[in-house]
Scaffold this active site. Sequence first.
Site, mmCIF file in Angstrom:
data_model
loop_
_atom_site.group_PDB
_atom_site.id
_atom_site.type_symbol
_atom_site.label_atom_id
_atom_site.label_comp_id
_atom_site.label_asym_id
_atom_site.label_seq_id
_atom_site.Cartn_x
_atom_site.Cartn_y
_atom_site.Cartn_z
ATOM 1 N N GLN B 122 0.832 -1.210 0.000
ATOM 2 C CA GLN B 122 0.000 0.000 0.000
ATOM 3 C C GLN B 122 0.865 1.258 0.000
ATOM 4 O O GLN B 122 1.587 1.513 0.965
ATOM 5 C CB GLN B 122 -0.877 0.001 1.257
ATOM 6 C CG GLN B 122 -1.711 1.260 1.439
ATOM 7 C CD GLN B 122 -2.420 1.274 2.790
ATOM 8 O OE1 GLN B 122 -1.794 1.217 3.842
ATOM 9 N NE2 GLN B 122 -3.732 1.364 2.758
ATOM 10 N N GLY B 123 0.774 2.029 -1.054
ATOM 11 C CA GLY B 123 1.533 3.273 -1.134
ATOM 12 C C GLY B 123 0.644 4.473 -0.873
ATOM 13 O O GLY B 123 0.232 5.173 -1.809
ATOM 14 N N TYR B 124 0.321 4.684 0.381
ATOM 15 C CA TYR B 124 -0.471 5.861 0.762
ATOM 16 C C TYR B 124 0.449 6.931 1.372
ATOM 17 O O TYR B 124 0.589 8.024 0.858
ATOM 18 C CB TYR B 124 -1.540 5.459 1.792
ATOM 19 C CG TYR B 124 -2.839 4.927 1.225
ATOM 20 C CD1 TYR B 124 -2.916 4.352 -0.037
ATOM 21 C CD2 TYR B 124 -4.015 4.980 1.978
ATOM 22 C CE1 TYR B 124 -4.118 3.850 -0.528
ATOM 23 C CE2 TYR B 124 -5.222 4.491 1.497
ATOM 24 C CZ TYR B 124 -5.272 3.930 0.251
ATOM 25 O OH TYR B 124 -6.464 3.451 -0.224
ATOM 26 N N SER B 157 4.704 -1.171 4.096
ATOM 27 C CA SER B 157 4.883 -2.540 4.582
ATOM 28 C C SER B 157 5.013 -3.485 3.397
ATOM 29 O O SER B 157 4.263 -3.362 2.421
ATOM 30 C CB SER B 157 3.680 -2.980 5.415
ATOM 31 O OG SER B 157 3.426 -2.073 6.442
ATOM 32 N N GLU B 240 -9.882 -1.434 5.885
ATOM 33 C CA GLU B 240 -8.603 -1.674 6.556
ATOM 34 C C GLU B 240 -8.789 -1.702 8.075
ATOM 35 O O GLU B 240 -8.134 -2.436 8.790
ATOM 36 C CB GLU B 240 -7.601 -0.578 6.152
ATOM 37 C CG GLU B 240 -6.252 -0.695 6.844
ATOM 38 C CD GLU B 240 -5.177 0.203 6.247
ATOM 39 O OE1 GLU B 240 -5.437 0.837 5.204
ATOM 40 O OE2 GLU B 240 -4.082 0.249 6.821
ATOM 41 N N GLU B 373 -5.139 8.674 17.847
ATOM 42 C CA GLU B 373 -5.567 10.061 18.057
ATOM 43 C C GLU B 373 -6.532 10.471 16.936
ATOM 44 O O GLU B 373 -7.553 11.107 17.183
ATOM 45 C CB GLU B 373 -4.361 11.004 18.079
ATOM 46 C CG GLU B 373 -3.513 10.936 19.339
ATOM 47 C CD GLU B 373 -2.609 9.713 19.392
ATOM 48 O OE1 GLU B 373 -2.460 9.034 18.360
ATOM 49 O OE2 GLU B 373 -2.066 9.427 20.475
HETATM 50 C C1 LIG Z 1 4.200 -0.535 11.122
HETATM 51 C C2 LIG Z 1 3.604 0.448 10.157
HETATM 52 C C3 LIG Z 1 3.159 0.007 8.942
HETATM 53 C C4 LIG Z 1 2.656 0.915 8.008
HETATM 54 N N1 LIG Z 1 2.285 0.442 6.773
HETATM 55 C C5 LIG Z 1 1.918 1.327 5.825
HETATM 56 C C6 LIG Z 1 1.674 0.911 4.506
HETATM 57 O O1 LIG Z 1 1.792 -0.265 4.186
HETATM 58 N N2 LIG Z 1 1.341 1.831 3.596
HETATM 59 C C7 LIG Z 1 1.195 3.144 3.904
HETATM 60 O O2 LIG Z 1 0.839 3.911 3.047
HETATM 61 N N3 LIG Z 1 1.429 3.589 5.151
HETATM 62 C C8 LIG Z 1 1.783 2.718 6.122
HETATM 63 N N4 LIG Z 1 2.057 3.157 7.401
HETATM 64 C C9 LIG Z 1 1.989 4.599 7.693
HETATM 65 C C10 LIG Z 1 0.850 4.988 8.597
HETATM 66 O O3 LIG Z 1 -0.341 4.996 7.900
HETATM 67 C C11 LIG Z 1 1.215 6.369 9.169
HETATM 68 O O4 LIG Z 1 2.315 6.180 10.018
HETATM 69 C C12 LIG Z 1 0.076 6.995 9.942
HETATM 70 O O5 LIG Z 1 -0.930 7.382 9.072
HETATM 71 C C13 LIG Z 1 0.537 8.188 10.761
HETATM 72 O O6 LIG Z 1 1.227 9.112 9.986
HETATM 73 P P1 LIG Z 1 2.664 9.675 10.417
HETATM 74 O O7 LIG Z 1 3.530 8.508 10.684
HETATM 75 O O8 LIG Z 1 3.084 10.622 9.373
HETATM 76 O O9 LIG Z 1 2.420 10.401 11.776
HETATM 77 P P2 LIG Z 1 1.912 11.897 11.979
HETATM 78 O O10 LIG Z 1 0.721 12.121 11.163
HETATM 79 O O11 LIG Z 1 3.069 12.793 11.852
HETATM 80 O O12 LIG Z 1 1.462 11.819 13.507
HETATM 81 C C14 LIG Z 1 2.354 11.976 14.593
HETATM 82 C C15 LIG Z 1 1.533 12.065 15.845
HETATM 83 O O13 LIG Z 1 0.647 13.183 15.791
HETATM 84 C C16 LIG Z 1 -0.679 12.776 16.009
HETATM 85 N N5 LIG Z 1 -1.623 13.577 15.245
HETATM 86 C C17 LIG Z 1 -1.580 13.847 13.924
HETATM 87 N N6 LIG Z 1 -2.632 14.571 13.563
HETATM 88 C C18 LIG Z 1 -3.359 14.778 14.681
HETATM 89 C C19 LIG Z 1 -4.562 15.480 14.957
HETATM 90 N N7 LIG Z 1 -5.242 16.103 14.004
HETATM 91 N N8 LIG Z 1 -5.023 15.492 16.223
HETATM 92 C C20 LIG Z 1 -4.336 14.847 17.210
HETATM 93 N N9 LIG Z 1 -3.191 14.186 17.005
HETATM 94 C C21 LIG Z 1 -2.717 14.146 15.759
HETATM 95 C C22 LIG Z 1 -0.701 11.334 15.589
HETATM 96 O O14 LIG Z 1 -1.783 10.632 16.165
HETATM 97 C C23 LIG Z 1 0.637 10.847 16.070
HETATM 98 O O15 LIG Z 1 0.581 10.527 17.423
HETATM 99 C C24 LIG Z 1 2.556 2.281 8.330
HETATM 100 C C25 LIG Z 1 2.987 2.714 9.592
HETATM 101 C C26 LIG Z 1 3.520 1.824 10.504
HETATM 102 C C27 LIG Z 1 3.985 2.342 11.815
#
Ligand SMILES: Cc1cc2nc3c(=O)[nH]c(=O)nc-3n(C[C@H](O)[C@H](O)[C@H](O)COP(=O)(O)OP(=O)(O)OC[C@H]3O[C@@H](n4cnc5c(N)ncnc54)[C@H](O)[C@@H]3O)c2cc1C
Lengths: 369, 386
Positions: B122-124, B157, B240, B373
């Site tokens: 998944q490339g999101y 992933s 999902e 969150e």
């Molecule tokens: C093990 C793992 C597997 C993954 N697999 C995939 C995958 O296959 N494909 C893919 O596309 N992505 C994948 N992801 C990415 C995942 O979808 C993102 O990590 C997730 O959406 C959070 O984005 P971020 O890491 O940029 O964190 P950020 O968005 O930077 O968040 C950092 C912190 O801020 C908080 N936060 C952000 N916005 C708000 C708000 N409005 N109010 C309150 N708190 C907030 C968050 O809850 C978090 O605690 C994976 C992530 C992990 C850890």
Amino acid sequence: MATSFPSLFPGMLLDAASRYAEDHIAQEIQGDPVRELGWTATLVPEEAGGAGGTLSDLASIVEGLATHGLQLPVVETCAVVPLLLQAAGAETAHRWLEAVAEGSARIAPMVALSATPEHDAVTARHLDIGYELSGVVEGVDLTLPATHYLVPVQMDGDDAIFLVDAERIGAPKARYRTMEGRLGADFALERLAVPEGACLARGAAVREARAKATDAALLLTAADTVAALATLIRQTVTHLKERRQFGVALASFQVLRHRVADMYVKYLGAKGLVIHCFHEYEQGAADLRRTLRLAKVSLAESARACAEAAIQMHGGMGVSEEVLATRTAQRLIASEFRYGDRLMHAAQLLAPPQSAERVSLSNQTGSVR
Amino acid sequence: MSIDYAGFRRELEAFARSACPPDIRAVVAAGQKITKREYQAWQQILNAQGWGAPSWPREAGGTGWDIRQRLIFEEVMAENDCPPLYHHGLGHIGPVIIRFGTPDQKARFLPRILDGSDWWCQGYSEPGSGSDLASLSTSARLEDGEWVVNGQKIWTSHAHEASMIYMLVRTSKEAKKQEGISLLLVPMDTPGITVRPIKTIDGWHHLNEVFFDEVRVRADNLVGEVGKGWTCAKFLLERERLPPANVARLELMRRQVTQLVEQASRAAAGQRDFSGLHHKLLLCEADVKGARVMMAEATDDLIHQRPLGVQPSAIKMTCADVAQRLTTIALDAVGPDAAHRFLADAGQDVPDATWIQNYMFTRARTIAGGTSEVQRNVVANELLGA
Ligand SMILES: Cc1cc2nc3c(=O)[nH]c(=O)nc-3n(C[C@H](O)[C@H](O)[C@H](O)COP(=O)(O)OP(=O)(O)OC[C@H]3O[C@@H](n4cnc5c(N)ncnc54)[C@H](O)[C@@H]3O)c2cc1C
């Protein structure tokens, strides 16, 4: 923000350790920095060529390294070893302490990282000539090369300490990467023959030395935890201020603000507790061990909560080992399991007072089989 | 015709025991990380039996089972230590293609998901776009009848073992950031794609960065309408967050952790105080029971095409929370023995230490697929207004 995290053990030692850690953070450990930098001399008395320093001096080094996330077995090499050596008679102790201070002998404790130096994993038997050692010690720190091992043992119902050449002990039966990134190893001693002179001491002096080494290990690990907490929170604050989502800095989301505030309050409590522990230690308080056990249980709880919160607030970056906060979270959780975990210390705290310190320490962590 | 659910359960049990290879069951039973090897082999076995996609409609190659049968399937498979179904193909992109894809896309992609020959990722997420996914900037422009993709994805992933990636790309710059996003299906062996591993906290390799440099993709690999990818993305995210396997797997994990605590407690022989852990296990047991009903209700709504509301968020948060609590209990139980054995030499498996890795891995349950969150924001917005 810097002023919100004043150093616990300020001074030149802290500055040097901190600078060293900062410069070497992203590198594999080369050589033997702990000895090259002379830190093994810290607790060694001046008359044996050491610096005659205190545990607070050593805590400065521990703090400096933790601040930049560098993992080195300072507690084992610079505290446990010289304190255990004190059990030996004056002349023998002097000779080995001198060798430790100048780095000519690289002595490591043959003690599981998860257990205290009071724990017996090895038994000794007196033979006609020399002794025979048997036992399994799992999770010995092997991050730095060793020429000798100090082995606490049980012998005929008494405590004793042996000093054995690393060559005689041989290779470990397994090696691992520990949770915080050190090298851990399991040793199996099967009727290992050692010469008469390997037995450094036995009896009350050994018990006293082991108790002191245990107190020191618990104190210094607590100092490491508080320093790591400061780093964790500092890194999290920076991340929340810099990372933008939805067009704003993460730091503007109230739920994250409260979470980091909770972390900071926990940190202040933990820091207070560790300062209290050091005061009790310096005053030779009768209650010291109980306080150290309480600190162990309490710091484990706070550190775990803060580690998990920091990972969560870093989002995906929180699970990447490339991030200092993540490595610091690992270190905090690993430290929980060093020198007795909270379940072990809680069991001791909750045991009826008269027997609290007399409960057999064998197999207390389940790591001795 | 009424369905004989008890007979159905027996049939599944017999199948699970006889058809799932012991080496695969051993991996699941030990709580080890399930990799492509186990997922793929099991998918092929299920598919040969006609059970490759329990939740797809029959015309797409599914089983046509009702909701209760699907839940029984998940439970029986978990109870017998069979791997879960590989989510990215069967659970995520498959249903999207079934709902939004062209007949040609269905013919090209669905059979290869069913028989396990395609492995999807998944490339999101992007470095600048995580929770705020709609701000993504990886672009695709149409040139000589092909999409040309440039940009970077992160936290992908399985990208290192996948043959296909479904990805969100920006196909035009609209005023509202949700618009102008499209869903593209891209073979991973296309020139211009580079995969870089990310070292993670659990010591396993599952996350990657994926770089796209002038990557050329067939025009007819775009799903749905150009610029309307957000609708597909949201449809996918709802699914999902609702994988039915989650609850059944939680029960499996609860049993494993209970066993672990009992063992550790015996080994410690009164030298460590386990009372707190036993108490926490009881709370997990209660929460799993509650989650099972939540899941059944949500799946029922899904089948009858009733609006799901906050259910996917609520279930995701609950499952993530219970999984984290369970692996934390396991960490406490085995920690002193296993903290030094975090990673063994040469891939040697150390069962106790695997629970430490599991604890670390499970930290991501409240991050991946939408952080807790953000899920709370969804629930709160529903209750209190945005
Ligand atoms: C093990 C793992 C597997 C993954 N697999 C995939 C995958 O296959 N494909 C893919 O596309 N992505 C994948 N992801 C990415 C995942 O979808 C993102 O990590 C997730 O959406 C959070 O984005 P971020 O890491 O940029 O964190 P950020 O968005 O930077 O968040 C950092 C912190 O801020 C908080 N936060 C952000 N916005 C708000 C708000 N409005 N109010 C309150 N708190 C907030 C968050 O809850 C978090 O605690 C994976 C992530 C992990 C850890």
